[in-house]
Design an enzyme around this catalytic site. Structure first.
Site, PDB file in Angstrom:
ATOM      1  N   GLY A  96       0.782  -1.228   0.000  1.00  0.00           N
ATOM      2  CA  GLY A  96       0.000   0.000   0.000  1.00  0.00           C
ATOM      3  C   GLY A  96       0.816   1.281   0.000  1.00  0.00           C
ATOM      4  N   GLN A  97       2.134   1.195  -0.141  1.00  0.00           N
ATOM      5  CA  GLN A  97       2.958   2.399  -0.151  1.00  0.00           C
ATOM      6  C   GLN A  97       2.667   3.204  -1.414  1.00  0.00           C
ATOM      7  OE1 GLN A  97       7.175   1.654   0.110  1.00  0.00           O
ATOM      8  NE2 GLN A  97       7.629   3.763   0.659  1.00  0.00           N
ATOM      9  N   THR A  98       2.284   4.464  -1.241  1.00  0.00           N
ATOM     10  CA  THR A  98       1.956   5.320  -2.385  1.00  0.00           C
ATOM     11  C   THR A  98       2.997   6.402  -2.628  1.00  0.00           C
ATOM     12  OG1 THR A  98       0.560   6.718  -0.999  1.00  0.00           O
ATOM     13  CG2 THR A  98      -0.528   4.933  -2.214  1.00  0.00           C
ATOM     14  N   HIS A 103       8.019   6.347   5.392  1.00  0.00           N
ATOM     15  CA  HIS A 103       7.357   7.124   6.435  1.00  0.00           C
ATOM     16  C   HIS A 103       6.653   6.177   7.392  1.00  0.00           C
ATOM     17  CE1 HIS A 103       4.763   6.983   2.865  1.00  0.00           C
ATOM     18  NE2 HIS A 103       3.707   7.085   3.651  1.00  0.00           N
ATOM     19  N   HIS A 105       3.838   5.755  10.187  1.00  0.00           N
ATOM     20  CA  HIS A 105       2.595   6.356  10.666  1.00  0.00           C
ATOM     21  C   HIS A 105       2.472   6.156  12.172  1.00  0.00           C
ATOM     22  CE1 HIS A 105       0.553   6.921   6.707  1.00  0.00           C
ATOM     23  NE2 HIS A 105       1.393   5.958   6.355  1.00  0.00           N
TER      24      HIS A 105
END
Length: 134
Positions: A96-98, A103, A105
């Site tokens: 799901g890394q866009t 980074h 969360h």
């Protein structure tokens, strides 16, 4: 590990942040509020160096990012008094890394934000999240 994330960081939004977005910093990273928060105080911890994966950072970067994670939690505890936290990293496109800049969360959790928060991050696979019902 997936190697097809965009390695051209000239357009990376995390490499070109305005100073006013930076909440905390140290020699290896910064903390900012998420631009699209899922809860009040949702914070991102990211390295100064443009690197896509948690598994690509150096030990000293890892320690510095974890120090920022602790500092951000202490700040959120004082400001917002959440009852818990989810900590997560989307590492790779399939995860799901866009944005191809690592980074972390830090998502504050508040009593009542979900009717039943059990399972936490397991909800990425909803059919497998409620293991206690099996």
């Amino acid at each position: 590990m997936e190697q097809n994330l965009n390695r051209d960081y000239s357009g990376c939004p995390f490499c070109h942040l305005p100073q006013k977005r930076i909440l905390l910093s140290n020699a290896y990273g910064i903390a900012i509020r998420d631009a699209y928060p899922v809860s009040v105080g949702h914070t991102l911890i990211l390295p100064h160096r443009h690197v896509a994966s948690f598994f690509e950072i150096k030990p000293e970067e890892r320690m510095a990012l974890l120090d920022l994670l602790d500092e951000a939690r202490i700040t959120l505890d004082k400001l917002n008094r959440p009852e818990g936290y989810n900590i997560g990293i989307n590492d790779g496109i399939t995860a799901g890394q866009t944005i191809s800049h690592l980074h972390i969360h830090l998502i504050p959790r508040y009593k009542g934000d979900l009717p039943d928060p059990r399972g936490g991050v397991r909800w990425i696979f909803p059919k497998k999240a409620k293991y206690w019902d099996d």
